[in-house]
Design a protein around this motif. Structure first.
Motif, short mmCIF file in Angstrom:
data_model
loop_
_atom_site.label_atom_id
_atom_site.label_comp_id
_atom_site.label_asym_id
_atom_site.label_seq_id
_atom_site.Cartn_x
_atom_site.Cartn_y
_atom_site.Cartn_z
N SER A 70 -5.67 0.77 0.70
CA SER A 70 -6.81 -0.10 0.48
C SER A 70 -7.58 -0.27 1.79
O SER A 70 -7.01 -0.64 2.82
CB SER A 70 -6.33 -1.47 -0.03
OG SER A 70 -7.15 -2.50 0.48
N ARG A 107 -17.96 4.43 -2.42
CA ARG A 107 -16.85 5.37 -2.36
C ARG A 107 -16.89 6.24 -1.11
O ARG A 107 -15.89 6.41 -0.41
CB ARG A 107 -16.93 6.27 -3.60
CG ARG A 107 -15.60 6.67 -4.07
CD ARG A 107 -15.74 7.67 -5.11
NE ARG A 107 -14.77 8.70 -4.72
CZ ARG A 107 -14.08 9.37 -5.56
NH1 ARG A 107 -14.29 9.20 -6.81
NH2 ARG A 107 -13.21 10.26 -5.14
N ARG A 118 -11.75 5.32 6.01
CA ARG A 118 -10.33 5.65 5.93
C ARG A 118 -10.01 6.87 6.77
O ARG A 118 -9.02 6.90 7.50
CB ARG A 118 -9.97 5.97 4.47
CG ARG A 118 -9.11 4.92 3.86
CD ARG A 118 -8.55 5.39 2.54
NE ARG A 118 -8.79 4.37 1.55
CZ ARG A 118 -9.66 4.43 0.57
NH1 ARG A 118 -10.40 5.52 0.43
NH2 ARG A 118 -9.81 3.45 -0.27
N TYR A 119 -10.87 7.86 6.67
CA TYR A 119 -10.61 9.07 7.44
C TYR A 119 -10.61 8.79 8.94
O TYR A 119 -9.73 9.23 9.68
CB TYR A 119 -11.60 10.19 7.08
CG TYR A 119 -11.10 11.50 7.63
CD1 TYR A 119 -10.18 12.26 6.89
CD2 TYR A 119 -11.44 11.93 8.90
CE1 TYR A 119 -9.63 13.41 7.42
CE2 TYR A 119 -10.90 13.09 9.44
CZ TYR A 119 -9.99 13.83 8.68
OH TYR A 119 -9.44 14.96 9.21
N SER A 141 -6.94 10.10 6.51
CA SER A 141 -6.81 10.47 5.10
C SER A 141 -7.89 9.72 4.33
O SER A 141 -8.21 8.57 4.65
CB SER A 141 -5.42 10.06 4.62
OG SER A 141 -5.44 9.86 3.24
N GLU A 142 -8.46 10.39 3.31
CA GLU A 142 -9.58 9.76 2.61
C GLU A 142 -9.11 8.85 1.48
O GLU A 142 -9.89 8.12 0.89
CB GLU A 142 -10.52 10.83 2.06
CG GLU A 142 -11.25 11.54 3.18
CD GLU A 142 -12.29 12.52 2.66
OE1 GLU A 142 -12.43 12.66 1.45
OE2 GLU A 142 -12.96 13.14 3.51
N GLU A 143 -7.84 8.95 1.16
CA GLU A 143 -7.37 8.19 -0.01
C GLU A 143 -6.10 7.40 0.28
O GLU A 143 -5.53 7.50 1.36
CB GLU A 143 -7.06 9.16 -1.16
CG GLU A 143 -8.32 9.55 -1.88
CD GLU A 143 -8.09 10.74 -2.77
OE1 GLU A 143 -6.95 10.92 -3.21
OE2 GLU A 143 -9.06 11.46 -3.01
N GLY A 144 -5.67 6.67 -0.70
CA GLY A 144 -4.35 6.05 -0.64
C GLY A 144 -4.38 4.57 -0.34
O GLY A 144 -4.13 3.76 -1.20
N GLU A 166 0.81 -1.22 0.00
CA GLU A 166 0.00 0.00 0.00
C GLU A 166 0.84 1.26 0.00
O GLU A 166 0.32 2.37 -0.01
CB GLU A 166 -0.90 0.03 1.26
CG GLU A 166 -1.90 -1.09 1.30
CD GLU A 166 -2.75 -1.13 0.04
OE1 GLU A 166 -3.42 -0.13 -0.25
OE2 GLU A 166 -2.70 -2.16 -0.67
N TYR A 216 -16.06 4.13 1.97
CA TYR A 216 -14.62 3.85 2.09
C TYR A 216 -13.87 5.09 2.59
O TYR A 216 -12.99 5.01 3.44
CB TYR A 216 -14.04 3.42 0.74
CG TYR A 216 -14.32 1.97 0.38
CD1 TYR A 216 -15.13 1.18 1.18
CD2 TYR A 216 -13.75 1.40 -0.75
CE1 TYR A 216 -15.38 -0.15 0.84
CE2 TYR A 216 -13.98 0.07 -1.09
CZ TYR A 216 -14.81 -0.69 -0.29
OH TYR A 216 -15.04 -2.00 -0.61
N SER A 217 -14.23 6.26 2.01
CA SER A 217 -13.54 7.49 2.41
C SER A 217 -13.77 7.78 3.89
O SER A 217 -12.85 8.17 4.61
CB SER A 217 -14.02 8.69 1.60
OG SER A 217 -13.77 8.46 0.27
#
Ligand code: GLU
Length: 455
Positions: free
Chosen positions: A432, A414, A421-422, A427-430, A349, A417-418
């Motif tokens: 898996s 989407r 993650r947050y 962070s909302e991205e990056g 990742e 997932y965001s």
């Protein structure tokens, strides 16, 4: 002693940088391919610029790159008497002479050459001093240098990379071999040592191409074998300008601290000037495939985005043992089992060890991040907390499970997932999301999501 003997001869005047490390690596590969000897020689005769700390840095960096030696290190600063004796021998033979010109005399000669727009050559003023004059000057303790006598000879050699080279020694004139402080110049000590250590192949950067005729003259004068020379093309930046040795971000140490893997860096460096069908090659494969006779002559452009790309590949490609070993060296400590497991799970990742470490720190600290607590968000997280305990399996099953439970909801995959993650890494991205849930384990994730609910 092996039939093939090569050497790497860094000057400890700064950190090891990409260009120099590439030269070391090519020498290493060349010697391994031929079961040869590989000698480390430290060219530390420049008293003003050499530093002990750099010697240690250079050796650490070479070791980190996996470049090992069969002999050395030898220190030129411990061999001064040898160079002095050879310089005196050349004077006795008539191939070199004492020069008592002061710095002021030389400065004037240089100024004159500049005025006339001609390249500077020493005038040869002291060449014809009589024995008596020389002895008088020595008795008066006048400072002197020793110069090599050039006689209008053509010097030819066949460079392994650049092909037939041709020089006339009058182009550089009578050059200094021993300085007034009694220390040798680079060309002199280098040629003497290459002879005394029976070096068979000299592999170094293109910047030394113009030094080679002087070294050949010295070797001829002491009646020694001329090694085969290979000058590797200069390393350029993306604007095709010569890389500056002084730039910190080009040092091996900087790249190491930036989380680059030594295996990726070796792969990258060897491609500077050499082309390989498969772009990703391990050092062992390089020993099989590398062909110094196919190195190109034009400047090798150093494109760091390529290094990043290669590093990403190596992050995924290394066997688990080597990977954990590299990561533990990066952190400068052993890893506990939990960290090793997490590192192996998350390595794909991230692009480098620095990123991996940052991500792991966030996860291991067990912090949560304050994502917006709208009713909708709370609702979906609550449903997920209820779902997780019943879930079994790996990434595939988790993906199916999440798809299933989102179907009955208006939340997009989407957005969900965001949000997760947050909460988990800020962070909302990056990364898996599947890995982010599975690596720490579902119990841990349930605990954190509950913490967020209670915020
Ligand atoms: N000390 C020289 C350098 O670092 C060595 C060059 C050579 O390999 O002869 O550039």
């Amino acid at each position: 002693m092996s039939d093939v003997r090569v050497r790497f001869a860094p000057s400890p005047t700064g950190r090891l940088h990409i260009g120099n490390a590439r030269n070391a690596l090519v020498n290493y590969i060349f010697s391994r391919q031929r079961n040869g000897d590989f000698i480390l020689r430290i060219d530390d005769t420049d008293l003003q610029r050499s530093r002990g700390i750099y010697i240690q840095n250079i050796m650490d960096d070479l070791e980190w790159l996996g470049i090992t030696f069969t002999e050395g290190p030898y220190f030129q600063s411990e061999r001064i008497k040898i160079y002095r004796d050879y310089a005196c021998e050349l004077v006795e033979k008539g191939d070199a002479y004492f020069c008592f010109c002061s710095e002021e005399d030389i400065r004037k000669e240089k100024q004159e050459a500049k005025k006339r727009s001609i390249p500077y050559r020493y005038s040869g003023k002291c060449r014809h001093l009589s024995k008596k004059e020389i002895q008088e000057n020595l008795n008066k303790k006048l400072p002197y240098v020793i110069r090599f006598k050039t006689r209008g000879q053509r010097i030819e050699f066949n460079d392994g990379v650049f092909g037939k080279m041709n020089f006339n020694d009058l182009d550089f004139g009578d050059f200094v071999i021993l300085r007034s402080n009694g220390f040798p110049t680079y060309n002199f000590s280098s040629a003497i040592d290459d002879a005394l250590f029976d070096i068979t192949h000299v592999i170094r950067g293109e910047d030394h191409l113009s030094n080679t005729p002087k070294q050949i003259l010295i070797l001829n004068s002491i009646d020694r074998h001329i090694p085969k020379f290979f000058h590797l093309p200069i390393v350029l930046d993306k604007e095709r300008k010569k890389l500056s040795k002084r730039e910190e971000h080009l040092s091996i140490n900087h790249l190491k601290e930036d989380g680059i893997l030594p295996q990726a860096l070796c792969n990258f460096m060897v491609l500077l000037g050499w082309h390989c069908k498969s772009e990703i090659v391990t050092t062992d494969e390089l020993i099989e495939k590398y062909d110094i006779y196919r190195v190109g002559r034009s400047g090798a452009v150093c494109d760091f985005s390529k290094l990043r790309w290669l590093n990403k590949k190596f992050m995924r490609m290394l066997d688990d043992g080597s990977f954990i070993d590299s990561f533990s060296r990066y952190l400068n400590r052993d890893l506990i089992e939990e960290e090793s497991r997490l590192a192996l799970c998350l390595r794909s990742e991230t692009n480098d060890l620095k990123q991996l470490n940052e991500l792991m720190e966030v996860i291991l600290k067990g912090n949560i991040f304050p994502a917006k607590k709208t009713e909708e968000n709370k609702d979906i997280v609550r449903k997920f907390i209820d779902f997780l305990p019943h879930f079994k399996g790996g990434e595939k099953e988790l993906k199916q499970g999440i798809n299933g439970f989102l179907e009955s909801d208006s939340f997009s995959k989407r957005a969900f997932y965001s949000l997760l993650r947050y909460i988990l890494i800020g962070s909302e991205e990056g990364v898996s999301i599947l890995k982010l849930i599975l690596c720490p384990g579902k119990e841990e994730i349930i605990k954190r999501l509950n913490m967020w609910m209670k915020l």
